[in-house]
Write a protein that holds these residues in place. Structure first.
Motif, PDB file in Angstrom:
ATOM      1  N   GLN A  97       0.794  -1.219   0.000  1.00 13.33           N
ATOM      2  CA  GLN A  97       0.000   0.000   0.000  1.00 13.33           C
ATOM      3  C   GLN A  97       0.835   1.282   0.000  1.00 13.33           C
ATOM      4  OE1 GLN A  97      -3.128   0.397  -0.389  1.00 13.33           O
ATOM      5  NE2 GLN A  97      -3.791  -1.733  -0.313  1.00 13.33           N
ATOM      6  N   LEU A 101      -0.121   4.768  -1.700  1.00 12.24           N
ATOM      7  CA  LEU A 101      -0.358   5.949  -0.870  1.00 12.24           C
ATOM      8  C   LEU A 101       0.487   7.132  -1.336  1.00 12.24           C
ATOM      9  CD1 LEU A 101      -0.502   4.359   2.709  1.00 12.24           C
ATOM     10  CD2 LEU A 101      -2.385   5.435   1.476  1.00 12.24           C
ATOM     11  N   LYS A 104      -1.089   8.553  -4.502  1.00  8.90           N
ATOM     12  CA  LYS A 104      -2.306   9.297  -4.180  1.00  8.90           C
ATOM     13  C   LYS A 104      -1.961  10.608  -3.475  1.00  8.90           C
ATOM     14  CE  LYS A 104      -5.885   6.953  -3.387  1.00  8.90           C
ATOM     15  NZ  LYS A 104      -6.950   6.064  -2.857  1.00  8.90           N
ATOM     16  N   LEU A 269      -4.205   1.456   5.676  1.00 12.00           N
ATOM     17  CA  LEU A 269      -3.779   0.431   4.730  1.00 12.00           C
ATOM     18  C   LEU A 269      -4.934  -0.090   3.896  1.00 12.00           C
ATOM     19  CD1 LEU A 269      -1.255  -1.579   6.940  1.00 12.00           C
ATOM     20  CD2 LEU A 269      -0.745   0.036   5.111  1.00 12.00           C
ATOM     21  N   ALA A 272      -6.709   3.759   2.351  1.00 12.16           N
ATOM     22  CA  ALA A 272      -5.728   4.637   1.705  1.00 12.16           C
ATOM     23  C   ALA A 272      -6.324   6.003   1.388  1.00 12.16           C
ATOM     24  CB  ALA A 272      -5.184   3.980   0.430  1.00 12.16           C
ATOM     25  N   SER A 273      -7.108   6.540   2.320  1.00 16.19           N
ATOM     26  CA  SER A 273      -7.759   7.836   2.102  1.00 16.19           C
ATOM     27  C   SER A 273      -8.074   8.469   3.452  1.00 16.19           C
ATOM     28  CB  SER A 273      -9.045   7.661   1.297  1.00 16.19           C
ATOM     29  OG  SER A 273     -10.011   6.941   2.045  1.00 16.19           O
TER      30      SER A 273
END
Length: 357
Positions: A97, A101, A104, A269, A272-273
């Motif tokens: 992740q 991450l 993003k 995890l 992811a936001s």
């Protein structure tokens, strides 16, 4: 001027409480395993006695003690093992992740800063390479780091291991000899004070029993609350994290803090936001408010006759004075002090001093 019997008892009780508080403060680290074992022995002795009575004396008491203590240790280990599935699932996800991450984060930061005329671009590839290299190196050398940390903090590690070994041993002997120890304590009380002492201990025992039942209700209620709350947000590990957080609140602050960190890590995890931060803020923020201002004051405080403000003050005051041990014994000690204060108040209202005679 000679003191009356009631005044002598009051002075004796006050001095005894002062000496006990001073000893707890000075010998806190040494007394920790004995205090914890004594609290556990008080809570588990009725179970040992009941098991002993069911066997009608045909089974040695030592066997009843071993069975009860073994069950308690297993339940404690089960609580700790709730963390295992969390770690087993999250550690592999960290490697997967983190690159996502970072991508993003870069896609979010660039447009946001561009609104203010700032052109910033993260070198995501280099950061990914560095982070993954760091994680791989730490995974490979993890045990070495752990061992190094243990060597650096040897005294702390030794204290933890020592308490983990010493508490069950002390608990075993206390469960074996609890009745005899209580009898010896009663024999130290002067005969003229024996009736008052017996009455006081019975009332304190009733109050402490209410405290233990109230604390169990708080733990069960919070286990359900955190599990349902995290599940409503769609967290995969809602059950183990929720149960762990709820059951671990018997260790004030520490249990809540560990549960919060586990939930935050799992949420980051999985989602992811910002949903992870919102989930933790809502569930754990509301849970802390409900526990501190409703569940503990109502289910624990009301059962032992303590005002909600008195419960909060007791936790803060005992924690400040005696550290971790103080937090553990704050409410039980406050319950006993409450019984003593009630009796002192009754004696004062019935005295000539109050009546002005």
């Amino acid at each position: 001027m000679a003191l009356t019997l009631t005044q002598r008892r009051t002075v004796f009780g006050g001095l005894s409480a002062l000496v006990a508080a001073l000893a707890l403060w000075l010998l806190g680290p040494v007394l920790t395993p004995f205090v914890v074992a004594s609290v556990l022995a008080y809570a588990l002795t009725p179970l040992v006695n009941r098991l002993d009575a069911l066997c009608h004396g045909r089974v040695p008491r030592v066997l009843a003690v071993l069975v009860v203590e073994l069950i308690f240790i297993i339940l404690t280990l089960c609580l700790l093992l709730l963390v295992v599935p969390i770690i087993a699932k999250e550690v592999p996800l960290i490697r997967e992740q983190i690159p996502l991450l970072l991508d993003k984060l870069n896609d979010t930061i660039k447009p946001f800063l561009a609104q203010f005329g700032l052109k910033v671009s993260l070198d995501v590839a280099s950061i990914k390479s560095f982070v993954l290299k760091f994680l791989n190196a730490n995974m490979e050398g993890g045990w070495g780091s752990v061992l190094s940390s243990i060597r650096l903090g040897g005294s702390v590690a030794l204290a933890v291991v020592g308490n983990a070994v010493l508490i069950p041993v002390v608990l075993f002997y206390l469960l074996m000899d609890w009745a005899r120890l209580v009898e010896q304590l009663v024999n130290l009380v002067p005969m003229r004070m024996r009736a008052s002492y017996t009455s006081f201990t019975r009332e304190a025992d009733a109050v402490l029993g209410q405290y233990l039942r109230g604390q169990l209700l708080v733990m069960l209620a919070l286990s359900v609350f955190y599990t349902v709350g995290l599940a409503l947000f769609g967290l995969d590990l809602a059950l183990p994290i929720g149960l762990f957080t709820g059951l671990a609140v018997f260790v004030p602050y520490l249990g809540f803090g560990l549960g919060l960190v586990l939930a935050l890590l799992s949420g980051l995890l999985q989602f992811a936001s910002l949903k992870a931060l919102i989930m933790v803020a809502v569930v754990y923020g509301l849970g802390q408010v409900v526990e501190s201002f409703y569940l503990t004051p109502r289910l624990v405080g009301e059962r032992i006759g303590l005002h909600p403000l008195a419960v909060i003050f007791a936790l803060l005051a005992f924690g400040q004075l005696f550290g971790f041990v103080g937090v553990l014994v704050a409410l039980p000690a406050s319950a006993v002090l409450l019984v003593a204060i009630r009796r002192l108040r009754t004696s004062y209202l019935a005295s000539n001093l109050y009546r002005g005679a």
